[in-house]
Design an enzyme around this catalytic site. Structure first.
Site, PDB file in Angstrom:
ATOM      1  N   ARG A  23       0.828  -1.212   0.000  1.00  0.00           N
ATOM      2  CA  ARG A  23       0.000   0.000   0.000  1.00  0.00           C
ATOM      3  C   ARG A  23       0.860   1.258   0.000  1.00  0.00           C
ATOM      4  O   ARG A  23       0.335   2.369  -0.074  1.00  0.00           O
ATOM      5  CB  ARG A  23      -0.925  -0.002   1.233  1.00  0.00           C
ATOM      6  CG  ARG A  23      -2.056  -0.994   1.097  1.00  0.00           C
ATOM      7  CD  ARG A  23      -2.929  -1.044   2.337  1.00  0.00           C
ATOM      8  NE  ARG A  23      -4.102  -1.888   2.098  1.00  0.00           N
ATOM      9  CZ  ARG A  23      -4.880  -2.390   3.045  1.00  0.00           C
ATOM     10  NH1 ARG A  23      -4.622  -2.123   4.313  1.00  0.00           N
ATOM     11  NH2 ARG A  23      -5.920  -3.130   2.750  1.00  0.00           N
ATOM     12  N   GLU A  35      -1.371  -9.548  -4.786  1.00  0.00           N
ATOM     13  CA  GLU A  35      -2.576 -10.349  -4.998  1.00  0.00           C
ATOM     14  C   GLU A  35      -2.245 -11.817  -5.240  1.00  0.00           C
ATOM     15  O   GLU A  35      -2.982 -12.701  -4.820  1.00  0.00           O
ATOM     16  CB  GLU A  35      -3.418  -9.787  -6.144  1.00  0.00           C
ATOM     17  CG  GLU A  35      -4.080  -8.437  -5.818  1.00  0.00           C
ATOM     18  CD  GLU A  35      -4.980  -8.493  -4.587  1.00  0.00           C
ATOM     19  OE1 GLU A  35      -5.420  -9.588  -4.200  1.00  0.00           O
ATOM     20  OE2 GLU A  35      -5.233  -7.427  -4.003  1.00  0.00           O
ATOM     21  N   GLY A  79       3.141 -22.453  -0.056  1.00  0.00           N
ATOM     22  CA  GLY A  79       2.032 -23.315  -0.485  1.00  0.00           C
ATOM     23  C   GLY A  79       1.374 -22.875  -1.777  1.00  0.00           C
ATOM     24  O   GLY A  79       1.669 -21.801  -2.313  1.00  0.00           O
ATOM     25  N   TYR A 118     -11.611 -13.028  -9.002  1.00  0.00           N
ATOM     26  CA  TYR A 118     -11.226 -12.219  -7.848  1.00  0.00           C
ATOM     27  C   TYR A 118     -10.004 -11.340  -8.164  1.00  0.00           C
ATOM     28  O   TYR A 118     -10.029 -10.115  -7.980  1.00  0.00           O
ATOM     29  CB  TYR A 118     -10.939 -13.072  -6.598  1.00  0.00           C
ATOM     30  CG  TYR A 118     -10.173 -12.243  -5.619  1.00  0.00           C
ATOM     31  CD1 TYR A 118     -10.819 -11.290  -4.847  1.00  0.00           C
ATOM     32  CD2 TYR A 118      -8.772 -12.289  -5.583  1.00  0.00           C
ATOM     33  CE1 TYR A 118     -10.111 -10.426  -4.039  1.00  0.00           C
ATOM     34  CE2 TYR A 118      -8.057 -11.440  -4.775  1.00  0.00           C
ATOM     35  CZ  TYR A 118      -8.716 -10.510  -4.002  1.00  0.00           C
ATOM     36  OH  TYR A 118      -8.015  -9.638  -3.236  1.00  0.00           O
ATOM     37  N   ASP A 136     -14.244 -12.262  -2.276  1.00  0.00           N
ATOM     38  CA  ASP A 136     -13.333 -13.240  -1.675  1.00  0.00           C
ATOM     39  C   ASP A 136     -13.995 -13.754  -0.401  1.00  0.00           C
ATOM     40  O   ASP A 136     -15.167 -13.483  -0.152  1.00  0.00           O
ATOM     41  CB  ASP A 136     -11.981 -12.587  -1.372  1.00  0.00           C
ATOM     42  CG  ASP A 136     -12.078 -11.625  -0.215  1.00  0.00           C
ATOM     43  OD1 ASP A 136     -13.187 -11.108   0.054  1.00  0.00           O
ATOM     44  OD2 ASP A 136     -11.051 -11.366   0.449  1.00  0.00           O
ATOM     45  N   CYS A 190     -15.168  -8.076  10.962  1.00  0.00           N
ATOM     46  CA  CYS A 190     -16.228  -9.069  10.737  1.00  0.00           C
ATOM     47  C   CYS A 190     -15.571 -10.450  10.688  1.00  0.00           C
ATOM     48  O   CYS A 190     -15.579 -11.129   9.673  1.00  0.00           O
ATOM     49  CB  CYS A 190     -16.963  -8.752   9.439  1.00  0.00           C
ATOM     50  SG  CYS A 190     -18.545  -9.598   9.262  1.00  0.00           S
TER      51      CYS A 190
END
Length: 356
Positions: A23, A35, A79, A118, A136, A190
């Site tokens: 950012r 990403e 991974g 996405y 996502d 959330c």
DNA sequence: AATACGGGGGC
DNA sequence: GCCCCAGTATT
């Protein structure tokens, strides 16, 4: 409602966003790289890899020029290695077909290896201010709660429903902040188990909060049971070095390095029984020196149980000759290689260290 | 539409 | 021990 939703979300995001290197002085290459690293990966986990990649490959040209094996080595431990191989392919396409510029059309972006709906929406909205909404895991959770939608988010058709909803809600004037705001809200407020509704800017708009049913959403059907695999891991030792081979080009841990393995029904064999099995399977005169304790490694769809076996090997047999697909490496070299995680874990065992 | 594909964090 | 994660490609 939509206007209020957008405004509350974006104001909250601007005040509460975490500091991440992708950012700072953002450019599309950093957005793209982040990403790829962040797919199915928490930000804190991607962080060290982002620094490694930016330092080693500061731009798309250096990434495209890299050897695939070097990218795989840098990716080792994170991974989902198809991401690394696809990123390498995509970098070459961006360099050659698009002259080093990121393609800004939806269909061209989606056509790049490793980029699905996405990632296309994320990169185009965040780096180029294009009006595409991301969906996502965070967005699914936030929207399922706000609208009290109990459909099974494991189903592709349901994710499409949420995509339509997100498209409607998107702030097309500030698509990047809207998308990042939704994800940041899901990642920090959330939360899956214990959402911090007191801190939520969308509390008054949230149906699940109103009904005190936050834990009911989202609904996700149970996962398929994991397949069970048992194997012996053969540590052929000659001097200070161990024998490794490259895995096949497709499937699990594609093109990563590993110690030779032997599938078995039964892991608890005596040294004598195992010696007999080895003679039958590998047809080489070798001597088992030590059988280590059983280990377990969990993949997304497999439970692997394995027993490392140290075996002294005489070099000279043609089976031991070095090719691009097999070689002898010292432990320090193995630690820095693209040896996959289950086998790197062996290198950390005190019992193993004593033997080397 | 379902399955294969990793590894670590949080509870 | 179970669920989750800034998902995508293949079947």
């Amino acid at each position: 409602m939509k206007q209020l939703f957008r405004q509350k979300l974006i104001v909250w995001f601007k005040e509460n966003k975490r500091d991440f290197p992708w950012r700072e002085q953002a450019n599309w290459y950093k957005t793209y790289l982040s990403e790829m690293l962040l797919q199915q990966t928490q930000a804190v986990q991607a962080l060290p890899y982002f620094h490694k990649f930016i330092s080693r490959y500061p731009d798309i040209a250096s990434l495209a020029a890299a050897k695939e094996d070097d990218i795989l080595t840098l990716w080792a431990g994170l991974g989902y290695y198809a991401r690394a191989r696809n990123m390498h392919k995509a970098a070459r396409i961006i360099l050659e077909k698009y002259n080093g510029n990121f393609p800004q059309k939806w269909n061209e972006t989606l056509a790049l290896p490793g980029i699905g709906a996405y990632s296309a929406a994320a990169i185009l909205s965040i780096a180029f201010n294009k009006p595409f909404a991301v969906v996502d895991g965070n967005v699914l959770r936030v929207l399922s709660r706000i609208y009290a939608i109990g459909d099974d988010i494991r189903k592709a058709a349901v994710i499409k429903e949420f995509q339509r909803l997100a498209d409607e809600l998107l702030d097309t004037k500030q698509p990047g902040d809207f998308n990042e705001g939704m994800m940041e809200l899901g990642a920090t407020v959330c939360l899956p188990a214990t959402p911090k509704c007191d801190d939520c800017p969308l509390r008054e708009l949230c149906r699940a909060f109103k009904d005190k049913r936050q834990p009911n959403f989202p609904f996700k059907s149970p996962p398929a049971p994991k397949k069970n695999i048992k194997q012996f891991v053969l540590l052929f030792k000659n001097g200070q070095r161990l024998f490794v081979r490259r895995r096949p080009a497709n499937g699990l841990l594609a093109r990563m390095w590993e110690f030779p393995v032997l599938e078995t029904e039964k892991l608890s064999l005596t040294k004598k029984e195992l010696q007999k099995l080895l003679r039958k399977e590998i047809k080489l005169e070798t001597e088992i020196s030590v059988i280590l304790n059983k280990m377990t490694h969990i993949y997304s769809h497999i439970k692997l149980e394995y027993v490392p076996v140290l075996i002294t090997a005489e070099k000279g047999e043609t089976e031991w000759s070095e090719t691009p697909q097999k070689k002898w490496l010292s432990v320090p070299a193995l630690e820095e290689s693209a040896l996959h995680g289950a086998h790197k874990k062996i290198l950390t065992l005190p019992a193993f260290k004593k033997l080397m």
